[in-house]
Write an enzyme that holds these catalytic residues in place. Structure first.
Site, mmCIF file in Angstrom:
data_model
loop_
_atom_site.group_PDB
_atom_site.id
_atom_site.type_symbol
_atom_site.label_atom_id
_atom_site.label_comp_id
_atom_site.label_asym_id
_atom_site.label_seq_id
_atom_site.Cartn_x
_atom_site.Cartn_y
_atom_site.Cartn_z
ATOM 1 N N LYS A 51 -76.604 90.389 -95.837
ATOM 2 C CA LYS A 51 -76.931 90.183 -97.252
ATOM 3 C C LYS A 51 -78.428 89.874 -97.433
ATOM 4 C CE LYS A 51 -72.344 88.590 -98.603
ATOM 5 N NZ LYS A 51 -71.533 87.573 -99.251
ATOM 6 N N ASP A 102 -71.204 88.078 -105.894
ATOM 7 C CA ASP A 102 -70.451 86.887 -105.453
ATOM 8 C C ASP A 102 -70.483 85.794 -106.514
ATOM 9 O OD1 ASP A 102 -69.568 87.813 -103.002
ATOM 10 O OD2 ASP A 102 -71.327 87.088 -101.904
ATOM 11 N N GLN A 130 -68.355 94.952 -108.542
ATOM 12 C CA GLN A 130 -68.967 96.035 -107.747
ATOM 13 C C GLN A 130 -68.543 97.405 -108.289
ATOM 14 O OE1 GLN A 130 -67.795 95.031 -103.616
ATOM 15 N NE2 GLN A 130 -69.868 94.242 -103.343
#
Ligand code: NAP
Length: 521
Positions: free
Chosen positions: A308, A345, A493
């Site tokens: 990430k 997230d 997403q």
């Protein structure tokens, strides 16, 4: 259309026939029979001929040198292939290294493909192959070109163990460049991309295993995964590639989830677990390789541990402001000017919380929240909570890390030992892996410190009800599970990739089914 071939290595012809029948019943149309699994005296091809329609199978008697089990000399292997040709094999796969050895061997192999075929059965095709189970050949491009020059070859096959994910890109380059029908595959855990995208680039064939524990080469996916998850029959020239980039990725829930969504929404797309070894260098080389190959139609990726931060660094200013502030990207979207990074997230966590509390994000302003952990997930969640104006106190095993995160987002940190038990706190969030399968007896907070806590949220989603959530439920707290966050971040997403929403109940049912399957395994 690319043949999806299930490779069967059984101890006898009758055992192979039994597996072949099962494979056919499960939708496997093409079968490779690995003759090298049989003992030297067991050459009863009638059992096979009875089980397999003529022409629907490939006969291979793989030498030990190329990863097989046939201790027998080359001529004995050749005799078996001749017998297989007589029994109706549609193709005979023979090692190019042995083919080159003598004119006598070449002549005998010609017999295997032409001699005394059942009336009405066309001659078998010859696959000339080369395998390296330990490494990439020195000059992988030279071999297929050399094999392709053999007039007798119906197909060129080259397979090697991928050094890392970028070898798949080379394999696909070779496949696309081949002047004759070809199979170019990477073996090993990083090789899935070449095996599944074989269908997109009209490879002659790709291989799968009848069951997970029956693969004849490392990295072979299962037949059921190829047909039902990756929907191999639907993969074609226009299929878009999506996937999760991480290390490890084998147990990620995302491939099952997104492929089910693609199926439900009739998307011409496939989503793969992509093992990108843990350093930034491999990540960067993979991304650069994708950029050089627009024909891959690599439209979007999820990014997970440990990439990430690598993704955020790689993309530079091609990152949305909150992801830049978090310093981590978990979603890549392909645009005309390259990939753009987002972080879903924090949105996933905020949506999970507001759903459970029946409120909206503005209601989180001034909410006193306790966050356990200071890793990537904590960072995203703290950023989201602070964005909404919540008051966050951080507790982490490594106090320095907690202090740094607290400083970055203007909140407080306290010693790990002091976690829980503050009755002014309205929401406790676990962002550590404590309680995650297989360590399901662990918990980040002792049960007695849960008394009086109104809401407890565990980001861990496997198992769905962690020990923390079970004890919180028994203590009368409202609980929010990690599945809820996972679903919301996945939906975010999907929206970034397709500009479309997803039905959360459908997502939960797919994940619940998959998690309970894993529990049974
Ligand atoms: P990470 O960056 O590796 O951070 C792990 C954190 O947990 C660190 O703060 C670490 O503390 C702490 N920790 C690890 N082992 C511990 C132990 N035995 N005792 C106390 N603290 C411990 O991992 P991450 O990406 O933040 O992920 C953390 C968890 O979040 C994962 O387990 C995952 O299940 C969950 N997650 C869920 C979702 C979802 O969609 N539901 C999404 C992302 C993550 P130190 O700093 O002291 O090492």
């Amino acid at each position: 259309m690319t043949k999806l071939v299930t490779s069967i290595l059984a101890s006898s012809p009758s055992a192979a026939a039994t597996v072949a029948r099962d494979v056919q019943a499960r939708g496997g149309r093409w079968i490779e029979i690995r003759l090298d699994g049989w003992s030297a005296t067991d050459d009863d091809f009638d059992a096979l001929a009875a089980a397999l329609p003529p022409g629907s199978w490939i006969a291979t008697c793989r030498s030990v040198d190329e990863g097989g089990h046939a201790e027998a000399d080359t001529m004995t292997r050749v005799s078996r292939l001749i017998a297989a040709g007589l029994a109706g094999a549609g193709f005979v796969d023979f090692e190019f290294a042995d083919w080159q050895r003598s004119a006598n061997i070449r002549q005998k192999i010609q017999l295997a493909v032409t001699r005394n075929r059942t009336p009405g059965t066309p001659p078998a095709g010859l696959i000339l192959s080369a395998h390296d189970f330990s490494d990439r050949p020195d000059n992988p491009a030279a071999l297929p070109a050399e094999i392709a020059r053999q007039e007798s070859a119906a197909c060129v096959k080259l397979a090697w163990r991928a050094r890392d994910i970028t070898d798949n890109l080379l394999a696909l380059d070779l496949l696309r460049a081949s002047p004759v029908p070809a199979i170019v595959l990477c073996m090993g855990p990083a090789g899935l991309l070449s095996r599944v995208l074989a269908g997109k680039f009209s490879a002659f064939a790709t291989y799968c295993a009848p069951q997970a524990d029956a693969a004849t080469a490392p990295g072979q996916p299962e037949l059921d995964a190829m047909l039902r998850h990756y929907r191999f029959d639907k993969i074609g020239g226009d299929t878009k590639l999506f996937g999760v980039i991480g290390d490890p990725v084998a147990h990620s829930m995302s491939p099952v989830l997104f492929n089910a969504c693609f199926d439900a929404h009739d998307q011409d797309a496939v989503y793969l677990p992509l093992l990108v070894a843990g350093d930034a260098d491999t990540f960067n080389r993979f991304m650069a390789g994708l950029a050089e190959r627009p024909w891959l139609d690599a439209a979007g990726f999820s990014v997970t541990v440990p990439h990430k931060q690598h993704a955020a660094a790689f993309l530079g200013d091609h990152v949305d402001p909150l992801a830049a502030q978090i310093g981590a990207v978990n979603t890549l979207v392909r645009r005309a000017d390259g990939y753009f990074g987002h972080n879903t997230d924090h949105a996933g966590a905020l949506d999970a919380i507001t759903d459970a509390l029946g409120c909206d994000r503005s209601d989180l302003a001034d909410l006193p929240v306790e966050v356990l952990g200071a890793g990537g997930a904590a960072r995203a969640i703290v950023a989201g909570l602070r964005h909404c104006g919540a008051h966050v106190t951080l507790f982490n095993r490594n106090a320095t890390r907690a202090r740094e995160l607290a400083q970055a987002f203007s909140c407080r940190s306290k010693p790990w030992e002091d976690r829980g038990g503050d009755h002014d706190v309205r929401l406790v969030i676990n962002c550590t892996p404590l309680g995650m399968w297989p360590n399901v007896d662990e918990t980040p907070l002792p049960a007695e410190r849960l008394e009086g806590q109104p809401v407890v949220f565990d980001t861990v989603y496997n198992p769905m009800e962690t020990r923390l959530l079970r004890e919180a439920r028994l203590a009368g707290c409202v609980t929010v599970d990690g599945v809820s966050m996972f679903i919301h971040q996945a939906a975010a997403q999907y929206r970034l990739w397709f500009d479309e929403g997803l039905d959360k109940a459908f997502l939960r049912s797919v994940l619940t089914r998959q998690l309970s399957r894993q529990d049974r395994a």
